[in-house]
Design an enzyme around this catalytic site. Structure first.
Site, mmCIF file in Angstrom:
data_model
loop_
_atom_site.group_PDB
_atom_site.id
_atom_site.type_symbol
_atom_site.label_atom_id
_atom_site.label_comp_id
_atom_site.label_asym_id
_atom_site.label_seq_id
_atom_site.Cartn_x
_atom_site.Cartn_y
_atom_site.Cartn_z
ATOM 1 N N GLY A 279 -29.957 -86.594 58.747
ATOM 2 C CA GLY A 279 -30.260 -86.310 60.134
ATOM 3 C C GLY A 279 -31.707 -85.873 60.255
ATOM 4 O O GLY A 279 -32.444 -85.823 59.265
ATOM 5 N N ASP A 391 -19.822 -75.403 69.343
ATOM 6 C CA ASP A 391 -20.036 -76.853 69.319
ATOM 7 C C ASP A 391 -18.786 -77.556 68.788
ATOM 8 O O ASP A 391 -18.858 -78.420 67.924
ATOM 9 C CB ASP A 391 -21.255 -77.204 68.467
#
Length: 538
Positions: A279, A391
């Site tokens: 990422g 999240d």
């Protein structure tokens, strides 16, 4: 742009989310490009999370990039995204991130009646709008003042290059193109927030039938330029640096022990096996320790700053203090900057997101309830320990080899904040509670709202608000009370639970203790009604 009843217009998005004109302009172009790509029906739009990725692309580039974008050629954005991805993935043997294509250029010219002064404008077929190149008159000449005017089509080459941004980069690339015998007619240079460049040139001076040869020549020259600056082949140098760093981390990971708190396991250093994901801020590896498979998240050195370091330390602290069957197990960490890494158990079943959206797995009701109960058990434990996940979504629910689902990725929302997909608080728009979207104070009930969206995802195997952009979905949730459409076949008790959990008022939502009790009751009803052979798990 999807259903007109649920779509939010640009003005609503801009007034709700942006106080400055530049961000508003960027969002307007993003929405237009997204709409155009849907009209063109490009295959990429079907990929899960495409809207998020597209917005992240616009977010990391300056507003000038959006303003220069030719929306009618929106597919060029996909090429720009691809080149930036190649530039950000130097470990892959993809070579330099360069694209060359033949374009038709409109040259508009005019000869003034005031003398032999002229202006010329080049309008390229590239993804950026045309620019006035030069004029040797002091004032721009309008066609009405010209004795002779006209336009002609000329084939030229458009060159797009992405690489690490550095001082004098544009000058170096310009010199490289000139040395190749190219005549630069138009240039656009953009720098990203994460330290990369996207440079677009329109050039003449190369045979139109030799486009592939030009690309090959430029790729070699760019690679030689990197070789000259780095002193060794870029991929080989990076691979060696990575190997050195992995060896350092292996020797400095601290593992908790029951006896005295921490110890360094020098007799059996952590071993890195392979990179399994990457990422913008971290890489994920599969590794082993004493024949146990582990997941190792290594933060990228170039992304480290004071905030990310603090957030990493908080994540390590939280994970080191908790232990539950339905929460990913903490194994150890390396906390010596800039070599920061987090080691957890490796869950071979992957994520619920992949199971639902990539493998297209249909969960029978008993299996669905089992997943929901596992998640509720883990979240109940976290809330009892005063931890708000913030999240919760299917991508952060991992599955072990026995089918047990575990809550994972604590703190990842804070790390991803700078991508633009998160709010200034935390979370992901499609799963985010309205109070978090509005930047209001929130508590553990924000996780309950996100759980409802996950439960809907398990029922439908669809992306929440899939026909809306993330920004549109967020504004709809806040301003219109928008919620995903519950399927007709849904069990009545699950309908009741969904509507209870995604109440607009957080105080009206249940706790995870209540959710768990509710789910166990439904599961008992289902078990009594379903034969044993239908009680399959994941």
């Amino acid at each position: 742009m999807g259903d007109t009843e649920s779509c939010c217009n640009i003005k609503a998005i801009s007034s709700e989310w942006n106080q400055n004109g530049k961000q508003k302009q960027k969002i307007e172009v993003y929405l237009k490009v997204l709409s155009r790509l849907r009209e063109l029906n490009v295959p990429e739009i079907m990929a899960p999370g495409f809207e998020d990725d597209l917005w992240a692309h616009f977010y990391r580039l300056p507003t000038r990039y959006a303003l220069d974008m030719n929306v009618e050629r929106a597919q060029y954005v996909l090429m720009h995204k691809r080149l930036l991805h190649i530039a950000r993935t130097p470990a892959a043997s993809t070579g330099p991130a360069v694209e060359v294509r033949l374009v038709q250029v409109v040259v508009i010219y005019a000869l003034t009646n005031l003398g032999n002064k002229y202006f010329m404008q080049v309008c390229s077929a590239s993804g950026v709008t045309c620019k006035s190149l030069h004029s040797n008159s002091q004032n721009k000449v309008s066609p009405q003042d010209s004795d002779i005017q006209g336009n002609m089509m000329r084939p030229m080459h458009e060159i797009t290059i992405s690489t690490n941004d550095k001082p004098k980069l544009l000058s170096q690339l310009t010199s490289l193109l000139s040395e190749t015998g190219l005549d630069i007619q138009e240039a656009h240079a953009f720098s990203t927030l994460d330290g990369y460049s996207l440079d677009v040139f329109v050039v003449g001076g190369w045979a139109v039938e030799e486009t592939e040869k030009l690309k090959h020549v430029l790729a070699n020259k760019i690679q030689k330029l990197e070789l000259k600056e780095n002193g060794s082949p870029p991929l080989a140098k990076l691979a060696e640096q990575e190997k050195i760093r992995m060896n350092f981390i292996s020797r400095h990971v601290i593992f908790p022990t029951r006896e005295n708190g921490v110890s360094t396991s020098e007799a059996s250093w952590l071993r890195f096996e392979k990179k399994i994901a990457s990422g913008p801020f971290s890489d994920l590896y599969k590794g082993t320790l004493c024949n146990q498979d582990l997941a190792i998240k290594v933060l990228k050195q170039e992304s480290l700053d004071e905030n990310i370091h603090r957030e990493f330390s908080q994540e390590v602290y939280i994970l080191s203090k908790i232990q539950h069957r339905n929460v990913v197990k903490f194994v150890g960490a390396c906390t010596k900057p800039p070599n920061l890494c987090l080691v957890t158990e490796y869950l071979s079943g992957g994520s619920m997101y992949d199971l639902l959206h990539k493998q297209k797995t249909v969960l029978a009701l008993p299996s669905l309830l089992k997943v929901a109960i596992d998640v509720s058990e883990g979240m109940k434990y976290l809330h009892q320990n005063d931890i708000i996940h913030r999240d919760l979504k299917s991508a952060n629910l991992l599955i072990d080899k026995t089918g047990v689902v575990k809550v994972a990725d604590f703190g990842v929302a804070r790390v991803r904040n700078r991508s633009g997909i998160m709010t200034a608080e935390t979370g992901t728009y499609r799963w985010m509670a309205p109070e978090v979207i509005e930047h209001k104070p929130y508590d553990h009930k924000a996780d309950v709202f996100s759980f409802a969206i996950v439960l809907w995802e398990l029922l439908t195997r669809k992306l929440p608000y899939e026909h809306l952009s993330p920004l549109q979905a967020a504004v709809g949730v806040v301003q219109k009370g928008l919620r995903p459409k519950i399927p007709r076949h849904c069990h009545p008790k699950l309908v009741e639970l969904l509507q209870w959990c995604w109440q607009q008022d957080p105080s009206l939502r249940p706790s995870f203790s209540e959710i768990l009790e509710f789910l166990l009751h439904i599961s008992k009803m289902v078990c009594q009604a379903v034969p044993d052979e239908m009680m399959n798990v994941i």
